[in-house]
Scaffold this motif. Structure first.
Motif, PDB file in Angstrom:
ATOM      1  N   SER A   1      43.767  40.334  46.381  1.00 34.32           N
ATOM      2  CA  SER A   1      44.595  39.190  46.002  1.00 34.32           C
ATOM      3  C   SER A   1      43.938  37.882  46.430  1.00 34.32           C
ATOM      4  O   SER A   1      43.848  36.930  45.637  1.00 34.32           O
ATOM      5  N   GLU A   2      43.483  37.828  47.674  1.00 29.79           N
ATOM      6  CA  GLU A   2      42.869  36.591  48.167  1.00 29.79           C
ATOM      7  C   GLU A   2      41.563  36.295  47.441  1.00 29.79           C
ATOM      8  O   GLU A   2      41.244  35.124  47.180  1.00 29.79           O
ATOM      9  N   ASN A   3      40.819  37.345  47.095  1.00 31.88           N
ATOM     10  CA  ASN A   3      39.575  37.133  46.367  1.00 31.88           C
ATOM     11  C   ASN A   3      39.815  36.717  44.921  1.00 31.88           C
ATOM     12  O   ASN A   3      38.956  36.083  44.308  1.00 31.88           O
ATOM     13  N   GLY A   4      40.957  37.071  44.390  1.00 32.29           N
ATOM     14  CA  GLY A   4      41.319  36.631  43.044  1.00 32.29           C
ATOM     15  C   GLY A   4      41.718  35.179  42.980  1.00 32.29           C
ATOM     16  O   GLY A   4      41.954  34.635  41.888  1.00 32.29           O
ATOM     17  N   LEU A   5      41.781  34.516  44.149  1.00 33.07           N
ATOM     18  CA  LEU A   5      42.145  33.092  44.222  1.00 33.07           C
ATOM     19  C   LEU A   5      41.030  32.265  44.850  1.00 33.07           C
ATOM     20  O   LEU A   5      41.253  31.126  45.257  1.00 33.07           O
ATOM     21  N   LYS A   6      39.843  32.841  44.901  1.00 31.75           N
ATOM     22  CA  LYS A   6      38.717  32.184  45.574  1.00 31.75           C
ATOM     23  C   LYS A   6      38.332  30.870  44.887  1.00 31.75           C
ATOM     24  O   LYS A   6      38.585  30.658  43.709  1.00 31.75           O
ATOM     25  N   ASP A   7      37.654  30.022  45.674  1.00 35.25           N
ATOM     26  CA  ASP A   7      37.126  28.763  45.148  1.00 35.25           C
ATOM     27  C   ASP A   7      36.076  29.026  44.070  1.00 35.25           C
ATOM     28  O   ASP A   7      35.963  28.280  43.102  1.00 35.25           O
ATOM     29  N   ASP A   8      35.302  30.106  44.250  1.00 35.63           N
ATOM     30  CA  ASP A   8      34.318  30.510  43.254  1.00 35.63           C
ATOM     31  C   ASP A   8      35.060  31.191  42.103  1.00 35.63           C
ATOM     32  O   ASP A   8      35.465  32.347  42.199  1.00 35.63           O
ATOM     33  N   THR A   9      35.236  30.469  40.991  1.00 32.53           N
ATOM     34  CA  THR A   9      36.075  30.972  39.896  1.00 32.53           C
ATOM     35  C   THR A   9      35.471  32.203  39.215  1.00 32.53           C
ATOM     36  O   THR A   9      36.216  33.034  38.683  1.00 32.53           O
ATOM     37  N   ILE A  10      34.146  32.321  39.219  1.00 30.35           N
ATOM     38  CA  ILE A  10      33.512  33.484  38.577  1.00 30.35           C
ATOM     39  C   ILE A  10      33.816  34.754  39.368  1.00 30.35           C
ATOM     40  O   ILE A  10      34.206  35.783  38.808  1.00 30.35           O
ATOM     41  N   LYS A  11      33.657  34.673  40.712  1.00 30.46           N
ATOM     42  CA  LYS A  11      33.982  35.827  41.555  1.00 30.46           C
ATOM     43  C   LYS A  11      35.483  36.124  41.501  1.00 30.46           C
ATOM     44  O   LYS A  11      35.892  37.287  41.490  1.00 30.46           O
ATOM     45  N   ALA A  12      36.280  35.058  41.463  1.00 27.24           N
ATOM     46  CA  ALA A  12      37.731  35.244  41.383  1.00 27.24           C
ATOM     47  C   ALA A  12      38.113  35.958  40.100  1.00 27.24           C
ATOM     48  O   ALA A  12      38.962  36.855  40.091  1.00 27.24           O
ATOM     49  N   MET A  13      37.479  35.594  38.997  1.00 27.48           N
ATOM     50  CA  MET A  13      37.767  36.242  37.721  1.00 27.48           C
ATOM     51  C   MET A  13      37.372  37.710  37.751  1.00 27.48           C
ATOM     52  O   MET A  13      38.080  38.569  37.217  1.00 27.48           O
ATOM     53  N   ALA A  14      36.222  38.016  38.389  1.00 32.06           N
ATOM     54  CA  ALA A  14      35.773  39.398  38.493  1.00 32.06           C
ATOM     55  C   ALA A  14      36.809  40.236  39.246  1.00 32.06           C
ATOM     56  O   ALA A  14      37.126  41.368  38.840  1.00 32.06           O
ATOM     57  N   HIS A  15      37.335  39.697  40.343  1.00 33.44           N
ATOM     58  CA  HIS A  15      38.364  40.422  41.100  1.00 33.44           C
ATOM     59  C   HIS A  15      39.642  40.535  40.277  1.00 33.44           C
ATOM     60  O   HIS A  15      40.296  41.592  40.275  1.00 33.44           O
ATOM     61  N   ASN A  16      40.009  39.481  39.588  1.00 34.09           N
ATOM     62  CA  ASN A  16      41.238  39.512  38.795  1.00 34.09           C
ATOM     63  C   ASN A  16      41.148  40.536  37.667  1.00 34.09           C
ATOM     64  O   ASN A  16      42.136  41.221  37.354  1.00 34.09           O
ATOM     65  N   ASN A  17      39.967  40.668  37.078  1.00 32.42           N
ATOM     66  CA  ASN A  17      39.786  41.619  35.974  1.00 32.42           C
ATOM     67  C   ASN A  17      39.995  43.064  36.408  1.00 32.42           C
ATOM     68  O   ASN A  17      40.368  43.916  35.599  1.00 32.42           O
ATOM     69  N   HIS A  18      39.732  43.352  37.690  1.00 34.12           N
ATOM     70  CA  HIS A  18      39.877  44.719  38.206  1.00 34.12           C
ATOM     71  C   HIS A  18      41.150  44.886  39.041  1.00 34.12           C
ATOM     72  O   HIS A  18      41.389  45.967  39.587  1.00 34.12           O
TER      73      HIS A  18
END
Length: 217
Positions: A179-196
């Motif tokens: 959850s916290e990684n899906g809200l990261k400042d780095d939007t690309i990494k956040a999107m990767a976490h959100n996708n999974h």
């Protein structure tokens, strides 16, 4: 009718909070990106004098800063929400992760002390008391007495049982991590976490299916 409290209840709470925060995160990032594009167009058009350019730049930077601050506040709020959910789970399940006297089955303890149980009966007891940390650790102590080079099966069982715990926190902490990684400042990494995220949530729900307590019969 028996009533239960289970880990899924808290996974759902984390999931619900994440989805709400993620929606706001996406809104703010879209606003930020739109602001960047509008600034590019303004730069391309140019200004009639330096004072207008200075004022426009100051306005743009202030808007960008406001959005960044809102995103930081969102992450702080999300972290607090997740911490509160974990704390609530600790209040409900924490005592079941400790060896307490009220969880002892004294008749079974006497049987273990008697030494009359076979290895297979000790293994069966471990299954009977699944989820009871106190009894599993006691069974582990007696399995250890049987274990050794000549009885590796009991030695392995003892090692597992003596560190027995009520496994409620690990899946919750994992979902908080995602959850916290899906809200990261780095939007690309956040999107990767959100996708999974949805797959991870479903896996953790399945993993935690048997982790519950009975609060009333």
């Amino acid at each position: 009718m028996a009533q239960y409290r289970n880990v899924k209840e808290f996974l759902d709470k984390i999931n619900d909070k994440y989805k709400a925060h993620r929606a706001e995160y996406e809104r703010l990032n879209e606003l930020f990106n739109r602001n960047v594009e509008e600034w590019k167009k303004e730069v391309a058009r140019g200004w009639s004098n330096q004072q207008m350019q200075k004022e426009a730049r100051a306005k743009h930077e202030a808007e960008q800063s406001e959005i960044k601050n809102a995103l930081e506040e969102l992450r702080r709020t999300a972290s607090t929400d997740f911490e509160n959910i974990l704390a609530e789970a600790d209040d409900i399940f924490g005592r079941y992760n400790r060896a307490t006297g009220d969880k002892l089955d004294l008749a079974t303890v006497e049987l273990l002390k008697s030494g009359i149980l076979s290895d297979s009966e000790i293994k069966a007891l471990a299954k009977d008391f699944e989820g009871n940390v106190a009894m599993l650790r006691i069974i582990g102590k007696y399995a250890e007495e049987r274990g050794g080079k000549d009885n590796m099966e009991m030695a392995v069982l003892a090692r597992n049982l003596k560190t027995a715990e009520f496994p409620y926190r690990e899946p919750l902490e994992r979902l908080v991590f995602w959850s916290e990684n899906g809200l990261k400042d780095d939007t690309i990494k956040a999107m990767a976490h959100n996708n999974h995220y949805e797959n991870t949530y479903n896996e953790l729900v399945e993993q935690s299916e048997g982790v519950y307590i009975t609060v009333s019969e």
